[in-house]
Design a protein around this motif. Structure first.
Motif, PDB file in Angstrom:
ATOM      1  N   THR A  47      -8.680  -6.127  -2.092  1.00  0.00           N
ATOM      2  CA  THR A  47      -9.501  -6.483  -3.255  1.00  0.00           C
ATOM      3  C   THR A  47      -9.139  -5.583  -4.431  1.00  0.00           C
ATOM      4  N   ALA A  48      -8.989  -4.295  -4.137  1.00  0.00           N
ATOM      5  CA  ALA A  48      -8.709  -3.310  -5.178  1.00  0.00           C
ATOM      6  C   ALA A  48      -7.366  -3.551  -5.856  1.00  0.00           C
ATOM      7  N   LEU A  49      -6.432  -4.195  -5.146  1.00  0.00           N
ATOM      8  CA  LEU A  49      -5.082  -4.406  -5.693  1.00  0.00           C
ATOM      9  C   LEU A  49      -4.930  -5.759  -6.399  1.00  0.00           C
ATOM     10  N   GLN A  50      -5.944  -6.634  -6.295  1.00  0.00           N
ATOM     11  CA  GLN A  50      -5.883  -7.945  -6.955  1.00  0.00           C
ATOM     12  C   GLN A  50      -6.538  -7.831  -8.338  1.00  0.00           C
ATOM     13  N   TYR A  51      -6.424  -8.884  -9.168  1.00  0.00           N
ATOM     14  CA  TYR A  51      -7.218  -8.936 -10.392  1.00  0.00           C
ATOM     15  C   TYR A  51      -8.679  -8.796  -9.986  1.00  0.00           C
ATOM     16  N   ASN A 265      -8.990  -1.586 -14.446  1.00  0.00           N
ATOM     17  CA  ASN A 265      -8.406  -0.743 -13.394  1.00  0.00           C
ATOM     18  C   ASN A 265      -9.052  -0.905 -12.014  1.00  0.00           C
ATOM     19  N   PRO A 266      -8.963  -2.083 -11.405  1.00  0.00           N
ATOM     20  CA  PRO A 266      -9.655  -2.322 -10.132  1.00  0.00           C
ATOM     21  C   PRO A 266      -9.295  -1.336  -9.019  1.00  0.00           C
ATOM     22  N   PHE A 267      -8.040  -0.961  -8.910  1.00  0.00           N
ATOM     23  CA  PHE A 267      -7.649  -0.041  -7.834  1.00  0.00           C
ATOM     24  C   PHE A 267      -8.408   1.280  -7.974  1.00  0.00           C
ATOM     25  N   VAL A 268      -8.345   1.848  -9.154  1.00  0.00           N
ATOM     26  CA  VAL A 268      -9.009   3.118  -9.420  1.00  0.00           C
ATOM     27  C   VAL A 268     -10.529   2.962  -9.367  1.00  0.00           C
TER      28      VAL A 268
ATOM     29  N   HIS B  21      -2.329 -15.984  -9.720  1.00  0.00           N
ATOM     30  CA  HIS B  21      -2.463 -14.708  -8.998  1.00  0.00           C
ATOM     31  C   HIS B  21      -1.366 -14.606  -7.946  1.00  0.00           C
ATOM     32  N   LEU B  27       0.026  -7.841  -1.359  1.00  0.00           N
ATOM     33  CA  LEU B  27      -0.356  -6.752  -2.266  1.00  0.00           C
ATOM     34  C   LEU B  27      -0.238  -5.353  -1.689  1.00  0.00           C
ATOM     35  N   ALA B 234       1.212  -5.428  -7.640  1.00  0.00           N
ATOM     36  CA  ALA B 234      -0.226  -5.677  -7.493  1.00  0.00           C
ATOM     37  C   ALA B 234      -0.913  -5.621  -8.853  1.00  0.00           C
ATOM     38  N   PRO B 235      -1.657  -6.670  -9.203  1.00  0.00           N
ATOM     39  CA  PRO B 235      -2.329  -6.704 -10.507  1.00  0.00           C
ATOM     40  C   PRO B 235      -3.386  -5.610 -10.656  1.00  0.00           C
ATOM     41  N   GLY B 236      -4.052  -5.239  -9.547  1.00  0.00           N
ATOM     42  CA  GLY B 236      -5.132  -4.258  -9.620  1.00  0.00           C
ATOM     43  C   GLY B 236      -4.671  -2.868 -10.010  1.00  0.00           C
ATOM     44  N   LEU B 237      -3.340  -2.648 -10.019  1.00  0.00           N
ATOM     45  CA  LEU B 237      -2.802  -1.365 -10.468  1.00  0.00           C
ATOM     46  C   LEU B 237      -2.826  -1.258 -11.986  1.00  0.00           C
ATOM     47  N   ARG B 238      -2.842  -2.428 -12.668  1.00  0.00           N
ATOM     48  CA  ARG B 238      -2.853  -2.495 -14.138  1.00  0.00           C
ATOM     49  C   ARG B 238      -1.744  -1.630 -14.738  1.00  0.00           C
TER      50      ARG B 238
END
Lengths: 392, 392
Positions: A47-51, A265-268, B21, B27, B234-238
């Motif tokens: 989840t954290a790595l997706q949009y 910044n979903p991952f962070v 996506h 991911l 991975a998009p969540g890394l932005r």
């Protein structure tokens, strides 16, 4: 900051009293490391790595809403807050959405140099409002707004740093905040409070110690309030939040950058949510308050001991900065240059004003990322340099 | 995307052919996880958690410069690239710095919906240029620019997605790119190429397979080129990058948001640098090409098998998208609504055009985040829905 990124003339032994950076040694606690490890080794990482959801990582929103409600005694719900990529993201987004190019934004004199830079990039006209030791002066604000109004202009918003102001360290009194809210209602402008130092009040944030935020005092109307994790956790995470009326938050959630990039910044944000929910952020903040209070006290004692009698300074109750007023015959640029030659880096006042010349006799000292011994040595050197810089 | 974030009417069983996506299963590779673990357990983490150098994490810049040089046979150095917080950050920053409010930006018709949204947030006037199956049509571009010029206007820049275009999937031929560069020089506008799908060319990116980038063909002059890690990691890394002439990159490094926030997402950038330097990103990209090529082929075969003969579609050589042209008596909004009732989510064409009505007979299918079986089923259902939607 690595050696290759040091400003010209600075070495690794230079005493850093210029930048408002948190103490590097505070940036990684075992608890933050554990939160990182838990997120990357759990299914949550996908989840954290997706949009992410546009408003931001939901668990973090929930945590922040509860914290702010508890501390500020507010009626608040999750629709009042979105996650942002640091306060930079919030200031830029608000400038983009709430101020038209060629429009006017009110700022304090002095104000945060980089916020001013962002407004200028948006081709916004800046109108600066004088401050005294208690912060922004409401009657000066009214005078300026009336003057703008007489010229057919109305400001989009007031940008203010009400607590432990950057660069002056001063805190705006509650009475003045109430007056300013009254003016905002009369003249129809928004208040954008950059409240990133609030948690770093040396005596804590319980009622009476720090004045209520503009957001709280205005009952959440016509105010956008910015917070971040850069001062109380780690700037490199690039994470913060924006608090506002539900329709304002929705407007920001629905804007182009949020729709394109997804939540900030979903991952962070997943890591920081995990960390916050473990309960360790509040303890960390208590430790930081004590650390920076000590440094501030060391700085104030050194100023008392070493500075010439015609130099003045502020006595902050939190945050990172002390603001020096130099006598008429001492120029900040001379002091900055000579101090650097002696191994001390400070910020000259000009950059903090819309009209640079207003700051030519001011210096900003940051006590946040130098050790107590360095602070004392640095101020001792600075005092000598100030005396040496007198124009005769 | 969690259940609570699903668009209205969508369930977790809905076949997702709407959003561009990446496949969630791609991911997190073991190699990315190892890079995360290495960074958080090394002293490097203190640097990663502080404000970073404005241009971005130096090791990542160096890696990207080398990769682009090698793949595109370019003369390039580190001053030509900066790290950004995803392509969103780059598009917004370029809009802010290079187009005046009330100024004009040229876009393709159709174009990337969210980029258009960002330009509109900046109060930029959009002028759209027709495309055919080979992409943007240079003579139409010249016609529009001449028309603007006759009205005393000159465009700030052309925003284009030259490879595996969003939403059409088409790729602009090299000959057309050269013509467009000629027009940019004649009329003095910048070319902003959003090249985030480049690495996802099904047949690789060796010379001759994908046309040279605008940046390469124009020898790095008058072009800003955007890339990111959202499609290939991975998009969540932005995280992404901006490539340009040294003075353009310096302008972006010196702008307010970069100065205020420091380099883009230092914590994540350090992890991604560590991952890239381990050599695993290139292998991962090769795997992704194969994955998405298979899905695209499944989609094209299903379209061939199930679609009514009066429906047309593009045949992309990379990326995430296929663009459908519906007959005059079938409206995209009807198809979208009925398809959702049958459990298939697709994007209607209107949102991709400056003038929405131009897209009322188009659909965009994303084959990136549905399994091959879902793609086939989804297209079969869609074909039935299209037939059922005919206005009689």
């Amino acid at each position: 900051m690595t050696a290759q990124d040091l400003p010209q003339g600075m070495t690794e032994n230079t005493i850093p009293l210029m930048l408002g950076h948190p103490d590097p040694a505070t940036l990684l606690t075992p608890e933050l490391l554990h939160a990182m490890q838990r997120v990357i080794s759990s299914p949550q990482v996908y989840t954290a790595l997706q949009y992410g959801p546009e408003q931001g990582t939901q668990s973090l929103i929930k945590f922040l809403v509860e914290k702010i409600k508890r501390e500020q005694g507010l009626s608040l719900h999750s629709g009042n807050l979105m996650v942002v990529g640091g306060s930079t993201h919030a200031v830029d987004m608000v400038a983009r959405l709430y101020a038209r190019a060629g429009g006017v934004v009110l700022v304090e004199a002095p104000t945060y140099v980089d916020a001013m830079h962002i407004f200028r990039d948006h081709q916004i006209e800046l109108c600066s409002i004088p401050m005294d030791e208690d912060g922004l002066i409401p009657r000066e604000l009214e005078k300026q707004v009336a003057h703008l109004s007489a010229n057919g202009k109305s400001p989009s918003f007031l940008y203010t740093v009400p607590n432990f102001h950057n660069p002056t360290g001063s805190t705006l009194s509650e009475a003045r905040r109430r007056e300013i809210i009254g003016l905002a209602r009369t003249y129809g402008f928004l208040i954008v409070e950059d409240d990133v130092y609030r948690d770093l009040s040396f005596e804590g944030v319980t009622e009476g110690v720090v004045p209520g935020s503009f957001y709280a005092l205005a009952q959440g109307k016509q105010v956008l309030s910015i917070g971040n994790f850069s001062k109380t956790l780690a700037p490199g995470l690039r994470l913060g939040w924006l608090l506002g009326a539900e329709d304002d938050i929705q407007r920001c959630v629905n804007c182009g950058t949020t729709q394109m990039g997804g939540g900030a910044n979903p991952f962070v944000a997943n890591i920081v949510a995990e960390y916050c929910l473990s309960g360790h952020w509040e303890t960390h903040i208590v430790n930081l308050r004590s650390l920076y209070k000590t440094r501030c006290n060391v700085a104030l004692a050194a100023l008392e001991q070493y500075m010439p009698t015609d130099v003045g300074w502020t006595r902050p109750a939190g945050g990172f900065f002390i603001w020096l007023s130099l006598p008429e015959n001492v120029f900040a640029q001379d002091v900055k240059r000579l101090a650097l030659q002696e191994g001390v880096l400070v910020a000259a006042g000009e950059g903090f004003f819309v009209t640079a010349v207003e700051g030519e006799h001011n210096l900003r000292l940051a006590f946040s990322c130098a050790a107590p011994g360095e602070i004392e040595t640095g101020i001792c050197i600075l005092a000598e340099v100030i005396d040496r810089s007198r124009v005769r």
